[in-house]
Design a protein around this motif. Structure first.
Motif, PDB file in Angstrom:
ATOM      1  N   CYS A  92      70.886  -9.834  70.937  1.00  0.00           N
ATOM      2  CA  CYS A  92      70.407 -11.058  70.281  1.00  0.00           C
ATOM      3  C   CYS A  92      69.186 -10.747  69.419  1.00  0.00           C
ATOM      4  N   GLN A  93      68.353  -9.850  69.895  1.00  0.00           N
ATOM      5  CA  GLN A  93      67.179  -9.438  69.126  1.00  0.00           C
ATOM      6  C   GLN A  93      67.609  -8.745  67.830  1.00  0.00           C
ATOM      7  N   LYS A  94      68.635  -7.908  67.922  1.00  0.00           N
ATOM      8  CA  LYS A  94      69.163  -7.247  66.733  1.00  0.00           C
ATOM      9  C   LYS A  94      69.758  -8.283  65.766  1.00  0.00           C
ATOM     10  N   TYR A  95      70.432  -9.299  66.316  1.00  0.00           N
ATOM     11  CA  TYR A  95      70.978 -10.385  65.491  1.00  0.00           C
ATOM     12  C   TYR A  95      69.843 -11.093  64.736  1.00  0.00           C
ATOM     13  N   PHE A  96      68.712 -11.300  65.417  1.00  0.00           N
ATOM     14  CA  PHE A  96      67.547 -11.910  64.774  1.00  0.00           C
ATOM     15  C   PHE A  96      67.094 -11.043  63.598  1.00  0.00           C
ATOM     16  N   GLU A  97      66.970  -9.742  63.834  1.00  0.00           N
ATOM     17  CA  GLU A  97      66.509  -8.840  62.781  1.00  0.00           C
ATOM     18  C   GLU A  97      67.465  -8.836  61.592  1.00  0.00           C
ATOM     19  N   LEU A  98      68.767  -8.873  61.864  1.00  0.00           N
ATOM     20  CA  LEU A  98      69.760  -8.835  60.789  1.00  0.00           C
ATOM     21  C   LEU A  98      69.782 -10.129  59.982  1.00  0.00           C
ATOM     22  N   THR A  99      69.620 -11.255  60.655  1.00  0.00           N
ATOM     23  CA  THR A  99      69.667 -12.547  59.948  1.00  0.00           C
ATOM     24  C   THR A  99      68.346 -12.884  59.270  1.00  0.00           C
ATOM     25  N   HIS A 100      67.275 -12.205  59.649  1.00  0.00           N
ATOM     26  CA  HIS A 100      65.971 -12.474  59.033  1.00  0.00           C
ATOM     27  C   HIS A 100      65.497 -11.304  58.168  1.00  0.00           C
ATOM     28  N   ASP A 101      66.340 -10.261  58.069  1.00  0.00           N
ATOM     29  CA  ASP A 101      66.051  -9.117  57.200  1.00  0.00           C
ATOM     30  C   ASP A 101      64.704  -8.471  57.536  1.00  0.00           C
ATOM     31  N   VAL A 102      64.502  -8.195  58.820  1.00  0.00           N
ATOM     32  CA  VAL A 102      63.308  -7.475  59.265  1.00  0.00           C
ATOM     33  C   VAL A 102      63.765  -6.266  60.079  1.00  0.00           C
ATOM     34  N   ASP A 103      62.946  -5.216  60.071  1.00  0.00           N
ATOM     35  CA  ASP A 103      63.305  -3.987  60.781  1.00  0.00           C
ATOM     36  C   ASP A 103      62.912  -4.031  62.251  1.00  0.00           C
ATOM     37  N   ASP A 104      61.782  -4.658  62.543  1.00  0.00           N
ATOM     38  CA  ASP A 104      61.293  -4.707  63.918  1.00  0.00           C
ATOM     39  C   ASP A 104      60.567  -6.027  64.113  1.00  0.00           C
ATOM     40  N   ILE A 105      61.090  -6.864  64.997  1.00  0.00           N
ATOM     41  CA  ILE A 105      60.493  -8.199  65.144  1.00  0.00           C
ATOM     42  C   ILE A 105      59.173  -8.157  65.891  1.00  0.00           C
ATOM     43  N   GLY A 106      58.903  -7.069  66.605  1.00  0.00           N
ATOM     44  CA  GLY A 106      57.590  -6.907  67.221  1.00  0.00           C
ATOM     45  C   GLY A 106      57.381  -7.672  68.501  1.00  0.00           C
ATOM     46  N   PHE A 107      58.446  -8.214  69.092  1.00  0.00           N
ATOM     47  CA  PHE A 107      58.318  -8.903  70.380  1.00  0.00           C
ATOM     48  C   PHE A 107      59.626  -8.755  71.141  1.00  0.00           C
TER      49      PHE A 107
END
Length: 508
Positions: free
Chosen positions: A424-439
């Protein structure tokens, strides 16, 4: 404060007893603790270790385990949670005691199913690997002796005799390096993994293992012992479950969430009903996006879906009045008329908001609760898509949401490894175009909050009400028409509190 001679002797004796009890900062956890502790300390220790293991899981996927970044972040977490992190420290009795007791508490909580045992074993193995590799060679040797793994070091004569074979059979070892490195004669049964990987020299039923590879032997030994201990603990569960004080705590630990509870008091009125369709695409986690889409298409959700989605909407800021309006307008578009909704569903929504029954202010479900309890059956849309969906269906869903093939492959690899929250964290990164969400992602409402902060430049979503505050139903929602295809452990409300609420949701 001054001590008398007798007092000083007693203090020194107690210090000696402590050092004897935990002579090393590392252990195999072979002997359970026998002291008495309070329930408050019991829970506090368990939650801290659960936090630590969650960080271990997250770092293990985000970083190479031998990298400096991995080591730095894990040491920082060990420091923060007051677990042993410096092997040479002699004054860390309390940290070693906490490490010992907390391991056995979580062992009780996580022995209750195969999935829980597998997760616990993997994180404890990764934690042990890090801590063992941080030991100096001298301390490693002392630890091996302490756990009866003192392998025989081969003499210089034999090493020189076998130097060519050792160099050829051990990757990365030149002849000069062979002469510098200490080698151990280990029984083949203890070195199976090294033998399979062709990383050691074999002769006469023994593996000749360089000191730098000895961690593989130790880890295999630890895995065997811990796996067996978890199975034995599971068999002893009935006696533990008879204790009315411990059983609720252990159940909550295995389903626990240790972050904010995202109660409605913090977010009331921040979301308007007109925003929900758009927000479901931009800022809802996949589980809630799936529920919203199903609600819009079917104009109905069954019991589990209403519970999961209703509390999530409450957590992102829907007031009771908004919730009643939202659910009613959607349900009456289907097979439920207004009178039936008022009689069969409105009471349950008010109960959800603490206005009926026991008047309990229920909090949104955490990821662990969604993953570990009430799996969906046919016709249900609740649960965790990464945990409960068929991989091929999950792949199709991600494709329909325009996730790139490389990203889908990464998500499916995490799912295959049973890292559902990290998927789910990876899904967040892919849908928000970030490499590392940091949390570390542990809660659907955390996903929403972090998404809004990112999309709004760190600001919370603004209130956007029309003059009447009423929801205007759109004939074509963005989701259904535009898409191409269809550990808090204690602060979370106890499962028993939900019994009354769930009783009102049983009508489908």
């Amino acid at each position: 404060m001054e001590f008398s001679s007798r007092a000083r002797q007693r203090y020194a004796r107690l210090a000696g007893d402590r050092r004897e009890q935990y002579p090393h900062s590392l252990q195999f956890y072979l002997e359970p603790p026998t002291e008495s502790i309070s329930l408050v300390e019991f829970e506090s220790f368990a939650i801290d270790r659960l936090r630590l293991l969650k960080v271990v899981e997250n770092l293990g996927v985000s970083y190479v385990r031998s990298s400096d970044a991995y080591k730095t972040k894990l040491e920082a977490e060990l420091r923060k949670l007051k677990f042993p992190y410096r092997a040479l420290a002699e004054d860390d009795y309390e940290a070693r005691r906490k490490d010992h007791i907390s391991h056995f508490i979580l062992r009780l909580a996580y022995c209750q199913s195969e999935d829980l045992r597998r997760w616990f074993l993997q994180q404890e193995m990764d934690l042990f690997r890090y801590r063992f590799n941080e030991l100096t060679e001298n301390l490693m040797q002392k630890f091996l002796e302490h756990v009866n793994l003192s392998f025989e070091a081969i003499g210089e004569d034999l090493k020189n005799q076998l130097a060519s074979e050792l160099s050829a059979s051990t990757p990365g070892f030149t002849l000069p390096k062979v002469k510098e490195q200490m080698f151990y004669k280990v029984g083949l049964a203890d070195a199976v993994d090294l033998f399979r990987a062709r990383r050691v020299f074999i002769k006469d039923g023994f593996a000749f293992v360089p000191f730098k590879e000895i961690d593989v032997i130790v880890l295999n030994n630890y895995r065997t012992k811990l796996s067996k201990a978890l199975a034995l603990t599971a068999r002893s569960l009935p006696s533990v479950q008879s204790d009315e004080r411990l059983q609720p705590l252990l159940n909550h630990l295995s389903h626990s969430y240790v972050g904010p509870d995202y109660s409605i008091q913090k977010n009331t009125g921040k979301i308007s009903l007109e925003q929900i369709d758009t927000l479901s695409v931009k800022s809802f986690p996949l589980c809630m996006r799936q529920l919203h889409r199903a609600l819009r298409e079917n104009h109905h959700l069954r019991h589990g879906g209403r519970m999961q989605y209703g509390l999530f909407l409450k957590g992102i800021g829907l007031t009771l009045e908004q919730a009643l309006e939202f659910w009613k307008k959607e349900f009456i578009r289907g097979k439920v008329d207004a009178d039936k909704f008022d009689k069969g569903y409105a009471y349950s929504i008010r109960h959800n908001y603490g206005k009926e029954g026991k008047r309990t202010d229920y909090t949104p479900y955490s990821c662990m609760k969604i993953i570990m309890s009430n799996p969906p059956s046919q016709g249900d849309y609740h649960g965790c898509p990464f945990r409960h969906s068929d991989p091929e269906l999950l792949k199709q869903k991600l494709q329909s949401y325009k996730i790139p093939p490389s990203g889908i492959a990464q998500v499916l690899e995490l799912v295959k490894g049973m890292h559902y929250q990290l998927a789910c964290q990876k899904y967040f990164e892919l849908t928000h175009d970030v490499d590392d969400i940091g949390f570390s992602l542990n809660h659907p409402n955390q996903y929403f909050t972090e998404s809004q902060k990112l999309l709004n430049g760190g600001r919370e979503p603004k209130k956007e009400f029309n003059n009447s505050g009423n929801f205007q139903q759109k004939n074509n929602s963005q989701e259904s028409i535009n898409s191409s295809s269809t550990l808090t452990s204690s602060n979370d409300k106890a499962d028993t509190e939900l019994e009354g609420l769930e009783a009102y949701f049983t009508e489908d």
